[in-house]
Scaffold this motif. Structure first.
Motif, mmCIF file in Angstrom:
data_model
loop_
_atom_site.group_PDB
_atom_site.id
_atom_site.type_symbol
_atom_site.label_atom_id
_atom_site.label_comp_id
_atom_site.label_asym_id
_atom_site.label_seq_id
_atom_site.Cartn_x
_atom_site.Cartn_y
_atom_site.Cartn_z
ATOM 1 N N VAL A 42 0.847 -1.203 0.000
ATOM 2 C CA VAL A 42 0.000 0.000 0.000
ATOM 3 C C VAL A 42 0.881 1.252 0.000
ATOM 4 C CG1 VAL A 42 -1.653 1.335 1.388
ATOM 5 C CG2 VAL A 42 -1.991 -1.127 1.061
ATOM 6 N N LYS A 43 1.914 1.251 0.837
ATOM 7 C CA LYS A 43 2.819 2.404 0.925
ATOM 8 C C LYS A 43 3.561 2.606 -0.393
ATOM 9 C CE LYS A 43 6.813 4.055 3.526
ATOM 10 N NZ LYS A 43 7.867 3.697 4.464
ATOM 11 N N THR A 44 4.084 1.538 -0.956
ATOM 12 C CA THR A 44 4.833 1.623 -2.205
ATOM 13 C C THR A 44 3.950 2.090 -3.349
ATOM 14 O OG1 THR A 44 6.288 -0.139 -1.437
ATOM 15 C CG2 THR A 44 6.303 0.322 -3.790
ATOM 16 N N LYS A 45 2.705 1.599 -3.376
ATOM 17 C CA LYS A 45 1.754 1.999 -4.415
ATOM 18 C C LYS A 45 1.560 3.515 -4.410
ATOM 19 C CE LYS A 45 -3.124 1.502 -5.426
ATOM 20 N NZ LYS A 45 -4.388 0.853 -5.084
ATOM 21 N N LYS A 46 1.492 4.102 -3.215
ATOM 22 C CA LYS A 46 1.285 5.542 -3.099
ATOM 23 C C LYS A 46 2.555 6.327 -3.410
ATOM 24 C CE LYS A 46 -2.362 5.184 0.344
ATOM 25 N NZ LYS A 46 -2.697 5.285 1.773
#
Length: 184
Positions: A29-33
């Protein structure tokens, strides 16, 4: 008494493995953002891969609501790349790729609990319960990774499991040998 101790240990290990999965989800989720351009490229790659798996002339794509604009922005390029890859593969076999491909976007989103990625469905089967679906969501990919790597993770985190497995194997071999000697 041994059984309840084994159950307790198994539950603790399951909690650890679930914690690892939760951490992986948080990282995705963090990497996607944080890496939106890399995520956009990943979406396109997942689309091309899904199209290659389906090999259908008409395909419908679904994604989570938050990814709608990203998916729509790469849809035509993914379709073009699919045709290019199929044409190159056919030419290598001295054949001609002749399939009109149509990729459309389904406005009904995947569940909000889905991290991201895409699902591709053959339009010929979309309304049927036996629909052909390529689940190229990040969740599905993570589940596959976890399933494939779990034995390695367990052996690294819990080396005593391998020792126990060796003990069980030796015990079974001894029992089998004793049975064979008894019957001969």
């Amino acid at each position: 008494m041994k059984s309840s101790e084994d159950e307790r240990v198994m539950k603790e290990r399951m909690v650890i493995m679930q914690g690892l999965k939760k951490k992986a989800i948080e990282t995705l989720v963090k990497t996607k953002k944080e890496k939106s351009s890399a995520y956009k490229q990943l979406i396109e790659d997942l689309l091309v891969e899904g199209l290659l798996k389906l090999m259908e002339p008409a395909v419908t794509v679904r994604c989570v609501a938050a990814d709608k604009s990203i998916v729509k922005s790469v849809l035509k390029n993914a379709e073009k790349r699919f045709v290019q890859e199929m044409t190159a593969a056919c030419e290598a076999s001295k054949a001609k790729f002749n399939m009109n491909t149509s990729v459309s976007f389904d406005e009904s989103p995947l569940k909000d609990s889905c991290i991201g990625g895409v699902w591709l469905m053959s339009q010929a089967y979309t309304s049927r319960p036996d629909a052909i679906i390529v689940r190229n969501s990040l969740d599905a990919r993570l589940d596959i990774c976890i399933e494939n790597i779990t034995p390695t993770i367990r052996s690294l985190l819990f080396p005593e499991d391998e020792e126990r497995a060796l003990e069980i194997k030796k015990s079974r071999e001894a029992a089998l040998k004793a049975m064979m000697e008894e019957h001969h």
